[in-house]
Write a protein that holds these residues in place. Structure first.
Motif, short mmCIF file in Angstrom:
data_model
loop_
_atom_site.label_atom_id
_atom_site.label_comp_id
_atom_site.label_asym_id
_atom_site.label_seq_id
_atom_site.Cartn_x
_atom_site.Cartn_y
_atom_site.Cartn_z
N PHE A 36 0.84 -1.20 0.00
CA PHE A 36 0.00 0.00 0.00
C PHE A 36 0.88 1.25 0.00
CE2 PHE A 36 -2.81 3.08 2.34
CZ PHE A 36 -3.76 3.21 1.34
N SER A 37 1.93 1.24 0.83
CA SER A 37 2.85 2.37 0.90
C SER A 37 3.57 2.56 -0.43
CB SER A 37 3.86 2.15 2.02
OG SER A 37 4.79 3.21 2.09
N ALA A 38 4.02 1.46 -1.02
CA ALA A 38 4.72 1.54 -2.31
C ALA A 38 3.79 2.06 -3.40
CB ALA A 38 5.27 0.17 -2.69
N SER A 39 2.52 1.67 -3.36
CA SER A 39 1.57 2.12 -4.37
C SER A 39 1.33 3.63 -4.26
CB SER A 39 0.24 1.37 -4.25
OG SER A 39 -0.52 1.83 -3.15
N GLN A 40 1.33 4.13 -3.04
CA GLN A 40 1.18 5.57 -2.83
C GLN A 40 2.36 6.33 -3.44
OE1 GLN A 40 0.23 6.78 1.23
NE2 GLN A 40 -0.71 4.81 1.63
N GLU A 41 3.57 5.79 -3.20
CA GLU A 41 4.78 6.42 -3.73
C GLU A 41 4.73 6.47 -5.26
OE1 GLU A 41 8.91 7.68 -2.40
OE2 GLU A 41 6.93 7.52 -1.50
N SER A 42 4.38 5.35 -5.87
CA SER A 42 4.32 5.30 -7.34
C SER A 42 3.19 6.18 -7.88
CB SER A 42 4.12 3.86 -7.81
OG SER A 42 5.28 3.08 -7.55
N ALA A 43 2.09 6.26 -7.15
CA ALA A 43 0.98 7.12 -7.58
C ALA A 43 1.43 8.58 -7.62
CB ALA A 43 -0.21 6.95 -6.65
N LYS A 44 2.18 9.00 -6.61
CA LYS A 44 2.69 10.38 -6.57
C LYS A 44 3.64 10.64 -7.74
CE LYS A 44 2.61 10.33 -1.50
NZ LYS A 44 3.46 10.38 -0.27
N VAL A 45 4.56 9.69 -7.98
CA VAL A 45 5.52 9.85 -9.06
C VAL A 45 4.80 9.94 -10.41
CG1 VAL A 45 7.45 8.79 -10.30
CG2 VAL A 45 7.35 8.65 -7.81
N ALA A 46 3.88 9.01 -10.66
CA ALA A 46 3.16 8.98 -11.94
C ALA A 46 2.34 10.25 -12.13
CB ALA A 46 2.27 7.75 -12.00
N ALA A 47 1.71 10.72 -11.05
CA ALA A 47 0.88 11.92 -11.15
C ALA A 47 1.73 13.15 -11.46
CB ALA A 47 0.12 12.13 -9.84
N LEU A 48 2.83 13.32 -10.75
CA LEU A 48 3.67 14.50 -10.97
C LEU A 48 4.32 14.47 -12.36
CD1 LEU A 48 5.33 15.21 -7.51
CD2 LEU A 48 3.13 15.95 -8.43
N ARG A 49 4.69 13.28 -12.82
CA ARG A 49 5.23 13.18 -14.18
C ARG A 49 4.17 13.51 -15.22
NH1 ARG A 49 9.26 7.88 -13.40
NH2 ARG A 49 10.94 9.08 -12.44
N GLU A 50 2.93 13.13 -14.94
CA GLU A 50 1.82 13.48 -15.83
C GLU A 50 1.68 15.00 -15.93
OE1 GLU A 50 -1.24 12.72 -18.48
OE2 GLU A 50 -0.01 11.18 -17.50
N LEU A 51 2.01 15.69 -14.83
CA LEU A 51 1.91 17.15 -14.77
C LEU A 51 3.23 17.84 -15.12
CD1 LEU A 51 -0.11 17.29 -11.43
CD2 LEU A 51 -0.99 17.83 -13.71
N ASP A 52 4.23 17.05 -15.54
CA ASP A 52 5.55 17.59 -15.90
C ASP A 52 6.22 18.31 -14.73
OD1 ASP A 52 5.49 16.67 -18.56
OD2 ASP A 52 4.29 18.41 -19.18
N ILE A 53 6.02 17.78 -13.53
CA ILE A 53 6.68 18.30 -12.33
C ILE A 53 7.84 17.37 -12.00
CG2 ILE A 53 6.43 18.81 -9.87
CD1 ILE A 53 3.47 19.43 -10.41
N PRO A 54 9.07 17.87 -11.95
CA PRO A 54 10.24 17.01 -11.71
C PRO A 54 10.18 16.30 -10.36
CG PRO A 54 10.91 19.17 -12.52
CD PRO A 54 9.45 19.28 -12.18
N VAL A 55 10.63 15.06 -10.35
CA VAL A 55 10.70 14.25 -9.13
C VAL A 55 12.13 13.72 -8.98
CG1 VAL A 55 9.86 12.17 -7.96
CG2 VAL A 55 8.28 13.56 -9.32
N GLY A 56 12.74 13.94 -7.81
CA GLY A 56 14.07 13.42 -7.56
C GLY A 56 14.04 11.94 -7.24
N SER A 57 15.13 11.23 -7.50
CA SER A 57 15.18 9.80 -7.20
C SER A 57 16.53 9.42 -6.63
CB SER A 57 14.89 8.97 -8.46
OG SER A 57 15.88 9.20 -9.44
N GLY B 155 -6.44 11.20 -8.63
CA GLY B 155 -6.92 12.18 -7.66
C GLY B 155 -5.94 13.32 -7.47
N ILE B 156 -4.64 12.98 -7.42
CA ILE B 156 -3.61 14.01 -7.29
C ILE B 156 -3.61 14.94 -8.51
CG2 ILE B 156 -1.12 14.42 -7.16
CD1 ILE B 156 -0.95 11.71 -5.63
N VAL B 157 -3.67 14.35 -9.69
CA VAL B 157 -3.70 15.15 -10.92
C VAL B 157 -4.92 16.07 -10.92
CG1 VAL B 157 -3.93 15.09 -13.43
CG2 VAL B 157 -2.40 13.48 -12.29
N ASP B 158 -6.07 15.54 -10.52
CA ASP B 158 -7.31 16.33 -10.54
C ASP B 158 -7.19 17.57 -9.64
OD1 ASP B 158 -9.84 17.08 -11.22
OD2 ASP B 158 -10.86 15.36 -10.33
N LYS B 159 -6.58 17.39 -8.48
CA LYS B 159 -6.45 18.52 -7.55
C LYS B 159 -5.45 19.57 -8.03
CE LYS B 159 -7.83 16.30 -3.19
NZ LYS B 159 -8.69 17.40 -2.69
#
Length: 365
Positions: A119-140, A266-270
């Motif tokens: 569940f925790s890993a899915s949240q992390e990936s959801a954030k990454v996928a959402a921000l990439r959809e919005l062209d917001i850089p994510v560090g790794s 949901g993140i993208v929508d907000k």
């Protein structure tokens, strides 16, 4: 006593005996049934499911983007024969071998811990996928995902430690760690340069990449792997991320990875001016990875039943689940086939613009 009466009495007593036996006889099965469904755009138990702080402007949302769940019987629960037969006859539940949900080689606590980790890993990936959809850089960065109990790295490396180098060579991908470790002979030592988990967590909370100035060297002896003889240290490397602002996902008593897609949407929508649903009631399910690929899940029939009962009209369905979902589709629910975040976004565009005839619908296998 007349023969007919005696026969009826004997049959009745036999039926009673069979029912009693059915109640007393335990069978190695568990039951899956429709679970709660929660709107990721709204609140749950008084708190926002998605709480975003310090980021770009947030926009008003309407409609629903509901994540769905499956309710399962507990690990210690022992189903009797009557319950199993009843479950098999119901279309909105599934009776499965107990070991499907609770493998024999894992304790109930280990299963719960695995569900929480997924569940925790899915949240992390959801954030990454959402921000990439919005062209917001994510560090790794590469980190220690887990440490094998009793392995050479136990008490020397810890889950959450960020690995910056192995034997002085910088690492950027989790697989690079294993490549460098296997260059050693079993029994030889490997030097890890790591940023301790607590300092890495503090940097992440501040929205900063872990600082190499906080790094230290840790030496771990390798040992020979039992299965193939290669040198190992007993860790599972993983990819961690640093986000430019805080995204908290709060949803108690939920486990597993299947809500990833809906959290991401949901993140993208907000964070986008476009109202993704256009006020429509959309539900769905599916795992998601950092690249936005949607994966199939278990219990799809129970999730579609739960979604329709709550009021959903459209259900975003992982492509791999489409054939089984379409076999027993609830009336009034459109099953929309999606294989990625981009496909889900395109489906929502068609839904809010009323172009539902153009949706890619699930078909029976």
């Amino acid at each position: 006593m007349p023969r007919r009466t005696a026969t009826m009495l004997a049959s009745f007593l036999m039926l009673i005996a069979l029912l009693c036996a059915g109640v007393l006889i335990n069978v190695p099965y568990a039951e899956m049934s429709p679970g709660p469904t929660v709107n990721t755009l709204s609140k749950h138990a008084g708190d926002p499911v998605l709480n975003i702080k310090g980021g770009p402007k947030q926009y008003r949302t309407t409609g629903h983007l509901n994540m769905t769940t499956v309710r399962v019987t507990g690990a210690e629960y022992r189903m009797n024969l009557v319950e199993a037969l009843s479950g098999w006859l119901q279309h909105d539940s599934a009776v499965v071998p107990h070991s499907t949900l609770y493998p024999d080689d894992k304790s109930a606590q280990e299963v719960d811990e695995q569900n929480a980790e997924e569940f925790s890993a899915s949240q992390e990936s959801a954030k990454v996928a959402a921000l990439r959809e919005l062209d917001i850089p994510v560090g790794s960065h590469v980190l220690v995902g887990s440490v094998v109990k009793g392995g050479p790295a136990e008490k020397r490396l810890h889950a959450g430690d960020v690995i910056t180098a192995v034997d002085g060579k910088a690492v950027k991908k989790p697989e690079s760690v294993a490549d460098l470790v296997t260059k050693r002979e079993p029994g030889r030592k490997v030097t890890f340069t790591v940023i301790p988990a607590d300092k890495a967590a503090a940097s992440k909370k501040a929205g900063k990449q872990p600082s190499e100035a906080d790094g230290k060297r840790v030496t771990v002896a390798t040992k020979k792997a039992e299965e193939d003889g290669r040198p190992i240290v007993g860790i599972q490397p993983a990819l961690g991320h640093t986000f430019p602002f805080t995204i908290d996902i709060k949803l108690a008593d939920i486990g597993g990875p299947s809500a990833g897609l809906m959290f991401g949407l949901g993140i993208v929508d907000k964070l986008t001016k476009t109202d993704l649903t256009g006020g429509q009631f959309v539900a769905g399910t599916g795992t998601i990875d950092d690249q936005g690929k949607v994966g199939e899940i278990g219990g799809i029939q129970m999730k579609t039943v739960a979604a329709r009962a709550k009021g959903a009209k459209f259900f975003l369905t992982p492509a791999g689940n489409c054939p089984s979902a379409a076999k027993d589709k609830p009336d009034g629910l459109t099953l929309v086939k999606v294989g990625s975040m981009d496909e889900a976004m395109n489906a929502l565009k068609k839904i809010r613009e009323g172009e539902t005839d153009a949706l890619t619908r699930c078909k029976k296998g």
